[in-house]
Design a protein around this motif. Structure first.
Motif, PDB file in Angstrom:
ATOM      1  N   ARG A  49      39.479  35.273  20.705  1.00  0.00           N
ATOM      2  CA  ARG A  49      38.734  35.734  19.545  1.00  0.00           C
ATOM      3  C   ARG A  49      39.016  34.839  18.358  1.00  0.00           C
ATOM      4  N   LEU A  50      38.082  34.782  17.422  1.00  0.00           N
ATOM      5  CA  LEU A  50      38.294  33.997  16.218  1.00  0.00           C
ATOM      6  C   LEU A  50      39.395  34.592  15.353  1.00  0.00           C
ATOM      7  N   ALA A  51      39.575  35.888  15.415  1.00  0.00           N
ATOM      8  CA  ALA A  51      40.603  36.523  14.599  1.00  0.00           C
ATOM      9  C   ALA A  51      41.999  36.095  15.022  1.00  0.00           C
ATOM     10  N   ASP A  52      42.161  35.623  16.239  1.00  0.00           N
ATOM     11  CA  ASP A  52      43.471  35.167  16.691  1.00  0.00           C
ATOM     12  C   ASP A  52      43.898  33.907  15.947  1.00  0.00           C
ATOM     13  N   ASP A  53      42.950  33.056  15.608  1.00  0.00           N
ATOM     14  CA  ASP A  53      43.247  31.851  14.854  1.00  0.00           C
ATOM     15  C   ASP A  53      42.694  32.044  13.446  1.00  0.00           C
ATOM     16  N   ARG A  54      43.509  32.550  12.554  1.00  0.00           N
ATOM     17  CA  ARG A  54      43.043  32.928  11.223  1.00  0.00           C
ATOM     18  C   ARG A  54      42.521  31.744  10.423  1.00  0.00           C
ATOM     19  N   ARG A  55      43.159  30.596  10.558  1.00  0.00           N
ATOM     20  CA  ARG A  55      42.727  29.430   9.794  1.00  0.00           C
ATOM     21  C   ARG A  55      41.326  28.982  10.224  1.00  0.00           C
ATOM     22  N   ARG A  56      41.074  28.948  11.526  1.00  0.00           N
ATOM     23  CA  ARG A  56      39.769  28.549  12.031  1.00  0.00           C
ATOM     24  C   ARG A  56      38.697  29.574  11.637  1.00  0.00           C
TER      25      ARG A  56
END
Length: 84
Positions: A49-56
């Motif tokens: 998920r995108l939420a796993d990589d907060r910076r991205r």
């Protein structure tokens, strides 16, 4: 050559590849193991998920908002521009 269509010799020797009887039912334990294996395969191939990589995720959100702001500004200018 397709060997399934070729003539077969008849003999009194039993066919070693054919089992005398076959149980068509699968045991509950085997079904549970197959179900668990399928779930593990599906879980291991999931996309992160995108939420796993907060910076991205933050970068993608800022980029999307900046594009929307530019588009609104363009349409506002195009709507307010005098027509010939």
């Amino acid at each position: 050559m397709n060997t399934l269509l070729a003539p077969q010799r008849r003999s009194d020797l039993p066919d070693t590849l054919r089992l005398p009887s076959r149980d068509s039912r699968t045991s509950l334990l085997d079904r549970l193991a197959l179900h668990l294996g399928l779930r593990l395969l599906l879980w291991s191939t999931r996309s992160p998920r995108l939420a796993d990589d907060r910076r991205r995720h933050a970068h993608a959100y800022r980029h999307q908002e900046e594009n929307a702001r530019r588009q609104r500004a363009y349409f506002r200018e195009a709507g307010l521009a005098p027509r010939p």
